[in-house]
Design a protein around this motif. Structure first.
Motif, PDB file in Angstrom:
ATOM      1  N   TYR A 106       0.861  -1.192   0.000  1.00  0.00           N
ATOM      2  CA  TYR A 106       0.000   0.000   0.000  1.00  0.00           C
ATOM      3  C   TYR A 106       0.891   1.233   0.000  1.00  0.00           C
ATOM      4  N   SER A 107       0.588   2.184  -0.857  1.00  0.00           N
ATOM      5  CA  SER A 107       1.383   3.410  -0.945  1.00  0.00           C
ATOM      6  C   SER A 107       0.463   4.622  -0.954  1.00  0.00           C
ATOM      7  N   HIS A 108       0.866   5.628  -0.210  1.00  0.00           N
ATOM      8  CA  HIS A 108       0.189   6.932  -0.307  1.00  0.00           C
ATOM      9  C   HIS A 108       1.108   7.990   0.277  1.00  0.00           C
ATOM     10  N   GLY A 109       1.039   9.180  -0.274  1.00  0.00           N
ATOM     11  CA  GLY A 109       1.885  10.271   0.187  1.00  0.00           C
ATOM     12  C   GLY A 109       3.323  10.109  -0.259  1.00  0.00           C
ATOM     13  N   SER A 110       4.145  11.016   0.161  1.00  0.00           N
ATOM     14  CA  SER A 110       5.547  11.023  -0.252  1.00  0.00           C
ATOM     15  C   SER A 110       6.348  10.036   0.582  1.00  0.00           C
ATOM     16  N   ARG A 111       7.359   9.445  -0.043  1.00  0.00           N
ATOM     17  CA  ARG A 111       8.236   8.512   0.659  1.00  0.00           C
ATOM     18  C   ARG A 111       9.361   9.288   1.328  1.00  0.00           C
ATOM     19  N   PRO A 112       9.660   8.987   2.587  1.00  0.00           N
ATOM     20  CA  PRO A 112      10.744   9.709   3.274  1.00  0.00           C
ATOM     21  C   PRO A 112      12.107   9.354   2.689  1.00  0.00           C
ATOM     22  N   ARG A 113      13.048  10.261   2.855  1.00  0.00           N
ATOM     23  CA  ARG A 113      14.428   9.994   2.440  1.00  0.00           C
ATOM     24  C   ARG A 113      15.095   9.164   3.531  1.00  0.00           C
ATOM     25  N   ILE A 114      15.539   7.966   3.157  1.00  0.00           N
ATOM     26  CA  ILE A 114      16.091   7.026   4.123  1.00  0.00           C
ATOM     27  C   ILE A 114      17.610   7.133   4.166  1.00  0.00           C
ATOM     28  N   THR A 115      18.143   7.181   5.390  1.00  0.00           N
ATOM     29  CA  THR A 115      19.594   7.243   5.572  1.00  0.00           C
ATOM     30  C   THR A 115      20.034   6.181   6.579  1.00  0.00           C
ATOM     31  N   ALA A 116      21.256   5.705   6.404  1.00  0.00           N
ATOM     32  CA  ALA A 116      21.874   4.778   7.355  1.00  0.00           C
ATOM     33  C   ALA A 116      22.925   5.535   8.144  1.00  0.00           C
ATOM     34  N   GLU A 117      22.913   5.378   9.462  1.00  0.00           N
ATOM     35  CA  GLU A 117      23.867   6.144  10.273  1.00  0.00           C
ATOM     36  C   GLU A 117      24.208   5.434  11.565  1.00  0.00           C
ATOM     37  N   GLY A 118      24.844   4.302  11.426  1.00  0.00           N
ATOM     38  CA  GLY A 118      25.345   3.609  12.606  1.00  0.00           C
ATOM     39  C   GLY A 118      24.243   2.929  13.392  1.00  0.00           C
ATOM     40  N   THR A 119      24.627   2.282  14.466  1.00  0.00           N
ATOM     41  CA  THR A 119      23.676   1.556  15.297  1.00  0.00           C
ATOM     42  C   THR A 119      23.817   2.011  16.733  1.00  0.00           C
ATOM     43  N   SER A 120      22.685   2.168  17.405  1.00  0.00           N
ATOM     44  CA  SER A 120      22.719   2.549  18.806  1.00  0.00           C
ATOM     45  C   SER A 120      22.697   1.290  19.661  1.00  0.00           C
ATOM     46  N   GLU A 121      23.062   1.421  20.899  1.00  0.00           N
ATOM     47  CA  GLU A 121      23.096   0.279  21.805  1.00  0.00           C
ATOM     48  C   GLU A 121      21.695   0.029  22.350  1.00  0.00           C
ATOM     49  N   SER A 122      21.035  -1.008  21.861  1.00  0.00           N
ATOM     50  CA  SER A 122      19.729  -1.372  22.392  1.00  0.00           C
ATOM     51  C   SER A 122      19.885  -1.919  23.802  1.00  0.00           C
ATOM     52  N   VAL A 123      18.777  -1.932  24.527  1.00  0.00           N
ATOM     53  CA  VAL A 123      18.811  -2.419  25.911  1.00  0.00           C
ATOM     54  C   VAL A 123      19.261  -3.870  25.931  1.00  0.00           C
TER      55      VAL A 123
END
Length: 259
Positions: free
Chosen positions: A223-240
């Motif tokens: 399903y698609s509607h509206g504009s698609r966000p610009r996706i960026t990759a920027e490292g990983t945070s420390e999850s719990v």
């Protein structure tokens, strides 16, 4: 992407009223851990936030039950099963996952979202599940197969359908509040008394290693509607990573993952 845990294609096709283009896909695995390994093992997913009601990813990434790590790098993992757990229902209600997903969309506007709902997987929290099934649905299908539950199969089917309807209602809220391309799918299906494969006896649940249609045929709704966000990759945070292991094991067992 929204993942509906243990959702069969035929049940989704019958019950879903969501807009979009629906097709049938073949899952790479008949169980959640196998699905995670097949799709995300050793992958850089630092452009993605994983919002999950299922403790299985935490289990494998932290060595619980001495299983090998998947080694997948998400930008962030939101463990809804940690703070959104309902002790009485012994699961995470789908609305808690929706709330966490919409919050993540605000916090990470340039990240993909992988949203893993627990339903239609047992425990069954709809009217039939609450009224006609045992309050402790621990390892439900295993107990049913062994004859420990005195209910009719059509009652179990109705409870499964109600779980699916509950989660579909929540997915519709994602469609209203998120823009871009949204895919609704499943990790695997569920055996609901089906007679599949070379042996004619009925099968239940989603045992590992069994690649029959009812377990590996899954929905793929786009399903698609509206504009698609610009996706960026920027490292990983420390999850719990400091959650008490006893809590993790208890919640896995409440969902039927007894080992």
């Amino acid at each position: 992407m929204a993942i509906l845990d243990a959702c069969r294609y035929d049940a989704f096709e019958r019950l879903s009223e969501l807009p979009g283009a629906l097709s049938k896909r073949r899952s790479k695995a008949p169980s959640t851990v196998e699905y995670l390994r097949a799709n995300f093992s050793k992958k850089d997913m630092t452009d993605t936030v994983y919002v999950t009601a299922n403790p299985q990813f935490y289990r494998v990434e932290n060595g619980i039950y001495d299983v090998e790590s998947i080694g997948c790098w998400f930008h962030e993992v939101v463990n809804v099963w940690k703070d959104g757990w309902d002790e009485d229902a012994r699961t995470v209600h789908p609305e808690r996952v929706t709330q966490a997903a919409l919050k993540a969309a605000e916090s990470y506007p340039n990240k993909r979202l992988l949203i893993h709902y627990m339903q239609p997987h047992a425990p069954y929290i709809g009217p039939t599940g609450r009224a006609e099934l045992p309050s402790d649905q621990l390892n439900f299908w295993g107990s049913y197969r062994r004859g420990h539950l005195d209910i009719e199969l059509d009652v179990a089917w109705r409870a499964y359908d109600e779980n699916l309807e509950l989660v579909l209602e929540e997915v519709s809220k994602l469609f209203k509040n998120l823009t871009g391309r949204i895919v609704v799918t499943s990790d695997h299906g569920e055996l609901l008394g089906d007679r599949s494969g070379p042996l004619p006896y009925r099968k239940y649940g989603h045992p590992k290693g069994i690649h029959v249609p009812e377990l590996v045929e899954i929905p793929w709704l786009v399903y698609s509607h509206g504009s698609r966000p610009r996706i960026t990759a920027e490292g990983t945070s420390e999850s719990v990573r400091d959650i008490d292991e006893d809590i993790v094991v208890d919640r896995l067992r409440s969902l039927g993952y007894a080992e």
